[in-house]
Scaffold this active site. Structure first.
Site, mmCIF file in Angstrom:
data_model
loop_
_atom_site.group_PDB
_atom_site.id
_atom_site.type_symbol
_atom_site.label_atom_id
_atom_site.label_comp_id
_atom_site.label_asym_id
_atom_site.label_seq_id
_atom_site.Cartn_x
_atom_site.Cartn_y
_atom_site.Cartn_z
ATOM 1 N N HIS A 162 -1.539 -3.826 4.122
ATOM 2 C CA HIS A 162 -2.693 -3.547 5.226
ATOM 3 C C HIS A 162 -2.766 -4.106 5.848
ATOM 4 O O HIS A 162 -3.813 -5.009 7.122
ATOM 5 C CB HIS A 162 -3.934 -4.898 4.182
ATOM 6 C CG HIS A 162 -3.991 -4.284 3.211
ATOM 7 N ND1 HIS A 162 -5.292 -3.205 2.373
ATOM 8 C CD2 HIS A 162 -4.111 -5.138 1.793
ATOM 9 C CE1 HIS A 162 -4.926 -3.203 1.184
ATOM 10 N NE2 HIS A 162 -3.864 -3.856 0.589
ATOM 11 N N ASP A 178 -4.615 4.789 9.745
ATOM 12 C CA ASP A 178 -5.257 3.593 8.435
ATOM 13 C C ASP A 178 -6.587 2.508 9.560
ATOM 14 O O ASP A 178 -5.659 2.260 10.374
ATOM 15 C CB ASP A 178 -4.463 3.424 7.840
ATOM 16 C CG ASP A 178 -4.617 1.244 6.772
ATOM 17 O OD1 ASP A 178 -5.102 2.338 5.743
ATOM 18 O OD2 ASP A 178 -4.598 0.786 7.099
ATOM 19 N N ASP A 224 0.499 0.721 6.894
ATOM 20 C CA ASP A 224 0.255 1.246 6.035
ATOM 21 C C ASP A 224 0.032 3.116 6.903
ATOM 22 O O ASP A 224 -0.341 3.493 5.668
ATOM 23 C CB ASP A 224 -1.051 0.824 5.097
ATOM 24 C CG ASP A 224 -1.078 -0.427 4.654
ATOM 25 O OD1 ASP A 224 -0.055 -0.740 4.338
ATOM 26 O OD2 ASP A 224 -1.591 -1.039 4.589
#
Length: 197
Positions: free
Chosen positions: A174, A15, A179
Site C-alpha cells: 500500500h 497505483d 504497488d
C-alpha cells in the site's frame, strides 16, 4: 491506400492512494508509476519495473477525508498538508515523465484494478493542467485482461485464484510506488501468458 499502422504501446503501471472514494471531494494523497513494458504489434517486451519510476506524495485538496481510507496508506495527513507536493506541479512533472519514457510509443496506464486508480489519475491530470498524456481512454485493466485470457467471470479475476506464476513475488505494501512496481510485474506476466487450452 496503405493501411495505417498503430504506434507501439508503452504500458505504465500506476497505483494511487486516496483519502476517500472519489476525486474532488476527497484527495489523491500519493501515486506511483513504473514502466511495465512495450508492445509492438504482437510482440511484448517486459521492462525492469524499477528502472523507470515516478512517485509523489500530494497535498490534500480538501478538508474532507475518510479515516479508514487514509489509514490504508499509512501516510500522515497533517504532514501532507504541510509538506505534500502541490498537485498542479506534481501533475506537470508526471506529464513530462510519461512523455519522456514513452517517446515513440503511445503511453497506456495499466492498473489492478484500473477503475479506481484511473478515476483519480485522470481527474487530477485534467483538473490540474487540463491534459492527459494517456488521452481520455488510454487505460487497461489487468483484472479484465486476466478474465478474458483465463475465460473466467470478472468477479473471479482475483489474485488469490490466479496461477502463482503470474503473480509478482514482491509484497503488496500500500505504498503507491511499491504497488506500481508489483503490478508492473503482473502486467508483464499477463501479457506473456498463454493459458492452458
Amino acid at each position: 491506400m496503405a493501411a495505417r499502422t498503430a504506434r507501439p504501446s508503452l504500458y505504465i503501471s500506476v497505483d494511487i492512494e486516496a483519502d476517500g472514494p472519489i476525486p474532488g471531494p476527497y484527495s489523491m494523497i500519493s501515486f506511483g508509476a513504473a514502466v511495465a513494458g512495450r508492445q509492438d504489434g504482437a510482440s511484448y517486451t517486459a521492462a525492469d519495473p524499477r528502472e523507470h519510476t515516478f512517485y509523489r506524495e500530494l497535498r490534500p485538496i480538501s478538508d474532507a477525508y475518510v479515516p479508514e481510507a487514509l489509514a490504508v496508506s499509512g501516510l500522515d495527513r497533517d504532514r501532507l498538508v504541510r509538506e505534500g507536493a502541490d498537485p498542479a506541479a506534481a501533475m506537470a512533472e508526471f506529464r513530462s515523465w510519461v512523455r519522456e519514457v514513452s517517446a515513440g510509443a503511445q503511453p497506456v496506464m495499466c492498473g489492478y484494478p484500473a477503475s479506481f486508480d484511473w478515476t483519480f489519475l485522470y481527474w487530477y491530470l485534467m483538473r490540474f493542467g487540463g491534459d492527459s498524456p494517456f488521452g481520455h481512454s488510454g487505460c487497461l485493466d489487468m483484472k479484465t485482461l486476466y478474465a478474458v485470457k483465463a475465460r473466467v467471470p470478472l468477479r473471479a479475476a482475483v489474485k488469490g485464484r490466479m496461477p502463482r506464476e503470474l503473480l509478482s513475488r514482491r509484497p503488496h505494501t500500500h505504498h503507491a510506488l511499491d504497488d506500481a512496481v508489483e503490478q508492473a510485474e503482473l502486467m508483464s506476466n499477463l501479457m506473456r501468458w498463454s493459458p492452458p487450452a
